[in-house]
Write a protein that holds these residues in place. Structure first.
Motif: not given
Ligand SMILES: O=P(O)(O)OC[C@H]1O[C@H](OP(=O)(O)OP(=O)(O)O)[C@H](O)[C@@H]1O
Ligand SMILES: Nc1ncnc2[nH]cnc12
Length: 170
Positions: A71-85
């Protein structure tokens, strides 16, 4: 059912000398995937978890399954330049190279309880970098868990201040 029976060893991938642990057979079999999820949940026990953080890309599979069950939220960790915010970045070293990991600045709020999950603990560089990202945002790490750890690479040494658990050790 033995989860280890669904892990395939690929020698010399992605580089010569690396014994790669392939989790795709585990993902391919619904019952095995659910059993692994159940066993990972048992590692977490009754800890309160607000967010599950998963590492690109193989960490995502079970991290999202765990988030759903907890029942938790999910947080993606990404390689550089992939996350939009807006992101925060952390450099790290791998068994086979170096890279940077990023997380959205608003993904975790101060005081939130965070479970970090990845498929493999190797040298520990990835997990250590993710722990730093979570703590820079004020998250409280309640556990760092893995499907498996390659104990001969001593990744646990980098995570000594955290509760570290894995289903399988090689
Ligand atoms: O403990 P470490 O030495 O840091 O290594 C472990 C990391 O390496 C692998 O990811 P990889 O970077 O190969 O990316 P992928 O999941 O996208 O294949 C694995 O999924 C872990 O995230
Ligand atoms: N040997 C290995 N198998 C699968 N994933 C890995 N990540 C780092 N080392 C690995």
């Amino acid at each position: 059912m033995r989860i280890a029976d669904y892990i395939r060893d690929i020698q010399d991938f992605p580089k010569e000398g690396v014994g790669f642990k392939d989790i795709t057979p585990l993902l391919n079999d619904h019952a095995a995937m659910m059993e692994a999820t159940k066993q990972l949940l048992a590692l977490v026990g009754d800890k309160k978890v607000d967010r599950v953080v998963g590492m690109e890309s193989r960490g995502y599979f079970f991290a999202t399954l765990l988030a759903e069950k907890l029942g938790a939220g999910f947080v993606p960790v990404r390689k550089p330049g992939k996350l939009p915010f807006d992101t925060i970045s952390q450099e790290y070293s791998l068994e086979y190279g170096t890279d940077i990991l990023e997380m959205h600045v608003d993904a975790i709020k101060p005081g939130e309880k965070v479970l970090i999950h990845d498929d493999v603990l190797a040298t520990g560089g990835t997990a250590e970098a993710v722990c730093k990202l979570v703590e820079r945002l004020g998250g409280e790490i309640v556990q760092v868990n893995f499907l498996m750890e390659l104990s001969f690479l001593h990744g646990r040494d980098k995570l000594a201040q955290y509760e570290v658990k894995s289903l399988m050790s090689y």
